[in-house]
Motif scaffolding. Sequence first.
Motif, PDB file in Angstrom:
ATOM      1  N   ILE A 160       0.820  -1.215   0.000  1.00 37.17           N
ATOM      2  CA  ILE A 160       0.000   0.000   0.000  1.00 37.17           C
ATOM      3  C   ILE A 160       0.859   1.272   0.000  1.00 37.17           C
ATOM      4  O   ILE A 160       0.677   2.135  -0.867  1.00 37.17           O
ATOM      5  N   PRO A 161       1.824   1.441   0.952  1.00 41.22           N
ATOM      6  CA  PRO A 161       2.635   2.672   0.899  1.00 41.22           C
ATOM      7  C   PRO A 161       3.454   2.810  -0.373  1.00 41.22           C
ATOM      8  O   PRO A 161       3.626   3.930  -0.882  1.00 41.22           O
ATOM      9  N   PHE A 162       3.921   1.680  -0.929  1.00 40.97           N
ATOM     10  CA  PHE A 162       4.703   1.743  -2.170  1.00 40.97           C
ATOM     11  C   PHE A 162       3.837   2.185  -3.353  1.00 40.97           C
ATOM     12  O   PHE A 162       4.264   2.994  -4.179  1.00 40.97           O
ATOM     13  N   VAL A 163       2.626   1.656  -3.420  1.00 38.62           N
ATOM     14  CA  VAL A 163       1.704   2.052  -4.495  1.00 38.62           C
ATOM     15  C   VAL A 163       1.348   3.531  -4.367  1.00 38.62           C
ATOM     16  O   VAL A 163       1.322   4.270  -5.363  1.00 38.62           O
ATOM     17  N   CYS A 164       1.101   3.990  -3.134  1.00 35.03           N
ATOM     18  CA  CYS A 164       0.772   5.409  -2.898  1.00 35.03           C
ATOM     19  C   CYS A 164       1.917   6.310  -3.337  1.00 35.03           C
ATOM     20  O   CYS A 164       1.702   7.331  -4.000  1.00 35.03           O
ATOM     21  N   CYS A 165       3.155   5.933  -2.961  1.00 31.01           N
ATOM     22  CA  CYS A 165       4.336   6.722  -3.365  1.00 31.01           C
ATOM     23  C   CYS A 165       4.483   6.754  -4.877  1.00 31.01           C
ATOM     24  O   CYS A 165       4.800   7.794  -5.462  1.00 31.01           O
ATOM     25  N   ILE A 180      -7.982  10.447   0.718  1.00 29.40           N
ATOM     26  CA  ILE A 180      -9.440  10.216   0.655  1.00 29.40           C
ATOM     27  C   ILE A 180      -9.730   8.785   0.193  1.00 29.40           C
ATOM     28  O   ILE A 180     -10.555   8.077   0.793  1.00 29.40           O
ATOM     29  N   ALA A 181      -9.030   8.350  -0.861  1.00 33.63           N
ATOM     30  CA  ALA A 181      -9.241   6.991  -1.391  1.00 33.63           C
ATOM     31  C   ALA A 181      -8.876   5.938  -0.342  1.00 33.63           C
ATOM     32  O   ALA A 181      -9.610   4.953  -0.159  1.00 33.63           O
ATOM     33  N   ALA A 182      -7.749   6.148   0.351  1.00 31.76           N
ATOM     34  CA  ALA A 182      -7.313   5.194   1.382  1.00 31.76           C
ATOM     35  C   ALA A 182      -8.331   5.121   2.515  1.00 31.76           C
ATOM     36  O   ALA A 182      -8.641   4.037   3.027  1.00 31.76           O
ATOM     37  N   GLY A 183      -8.850   6.289   2.912  1.00 27.58           N
ATOM     38  CA  GLY A 183      -9.858   6.322   3.981  1.00 27.58           C
ATOM     39  C   GLY A 183     -11.127   5.588   3.593  1.00 27.58           C
ATOM     40  O   GLY A 183     -11.656   4.786   4.368  1.00 27.58           O
ATOM     41  N   VAL A 184     -11.608   5.831   2.360  1.00 27.20           N
ATOM     42  CA  VAL A 184     -12.841   5.174   1.882  1.00 27.20           C
ATOM     43  C   VAL A 184     -12.634   3.665   1.755  1.00 27.20           C
ATOM     44  O   VAL A 184     -13.473   2.864   2.201  1.00 27.20           O
ATOM     45  N   LEU A 185     -11.499   3.263   1.170  1.00 30.68           N
ATOM     46  CA  LEU A 185     -11.217   1.827   1.008  1.00 30.68           C
ATOM     47  C   LEU A 185     -11.049   1.137   2.362  1.00 30.68           C
ATOM     48  O   LEU A 185     -11.505   0.005   2.553  1.00 30.68           O
ATOM     49  N   GLY A 186     -10.397   1.827   3.311  1.00 27.60           N
ATOM     50  CA  GLY A 186     -10.249   1.277   4.661  1.00 27.60           C
ATOM     51  C   GLY A 186     -11.593   1.088   5.344  1.00 27.60           C
ATOM     52  O   GLY A 186     -11.830   0.073   6.008  1.00 27.60           O
ATOM     53  N   LEU A 188     -14.541   0.683   3.803  1.00 31.47           N
ATOM     54  CA  LEU A 188     -15.238  -0.410   3.124  1.00 31.47           C
ATOM     55  C   LEU A 188     -14.686  -1.766   3.551  1.00 31.47           C
ATOM     56  O   LEU A 188     -15.447  -2.722   3.774  1.00 31.47           O
ATOM     57  N   TYR A 189     -13.352  -1.839   3.678  1.00 36.69           N
ATOM     58  CA  TYR A 189     -12.725  -3.097   4.104  1.00 36.69           C
ATOM     59  C   TYR A 189     -13.149  -3.451   5.531  1.00 36.69           C
ATOM     60  O   TYR A 189     -13.411  -4.611   5.842  1.00 36.69           O
ATOM     61  N   GLY A 190     -13.228  -2.424   6.396  1.00 36.54           N
ATOM     62  CA  GLY A 190     -13.672  -2.646   7.772  1.00 36.54           C
ATOM     63  C   GLY A 190     -15.101  -3.174   7.826  1.00 36.54           C
ATOM     64  O   GLY A 190     -15.400  -4.080   8.607  1.00 36.54           O
ATOM     65  N   LYS A 191     -15.984  -2.624   6.979  1.00 36.67           N
ATOM     66  CA  LYS A 191     -17.376  -3.108   6.922  1.00 36.67           C
ATOM     67  C   LYS A 191     -17.440  -4.553   6.420  1.00 36.67           C
ATOM     68  O   LYS A 191     -18.197  -5.375   6.941  1.00 36.67           O
TER      69      LYS A 191
END
Length: 196
Positions: A160-165, A180-186, A188-191
Amino acid sequence: SLHDALPIYFAAEIKTKDKMLLKFFLTCNKIGAFTLGGGYAMIPIMEREFVDKNRWMDKQEFMDIMVVAQTTPGIFAIDMASHIGYKMKGVWGGIVGAVGIALPSIIAILIIAMFFQQFKDNYWVGKFFAGVRPAVVALIAAPCFKMAKTANINRYNIWIPFVCCALIAAFGISPIYIIIAAGVLGWLYGKYKKQS
C-alpha cells in the motif's frame, strides 16, 4: 467540612491544570526551538516528549493524532501540537500547543529577517546548512520506520505505501486524493470484515 473542602479542592485542581499547561507550553517551545527541518522532523522528538517522557498519551493515540494532523489543513507541526493540546486540556490546551510550538520559529524568522542581508552569502553559514540537510533527511526518515510498526504494516499490506508513493511520484496524483481513497477503502474493508 465538605463546604470548606470544596474550594480548596477546586483551587488545587486549577493550580495543577495551570502547571500542566505551563509544562506543555515549555515542552512545545523546546521542540519548536531545537528541531530543524519542519514538522516531519519533529515527529521523533514529539513522540519522545509526549509519549515516552511525560506519558501524556500512548503510542497508538500519538499515531492517531498524527494521521488527523496530516489530513488537517495548515502547518503540520502546529496541527500536531494543537491536536495533542486539545486532547489533553481542551480548547486552551490546543491554543497553548499551537502558540508554544510556533513561537520559537516566529522569533527565529524575525531575527533572520533583520540580519539576512549580512550573512546570506557567508561561506560558513552555507556550510552549516549543507551539513544540516542529511541530518534532516534522517530525522524525517526515522519516524517512517516507527510508524510502520505502529500501523501494523506486514507482508500482506506493505504494498500500500509503495503504491501510494508511486502514484504521487510517477503520475503526479495529489496526496489529498490518495488520503481520501485510502480512507474510503479502509472503511469499506472494515465493513466487509465486520460482516464476514
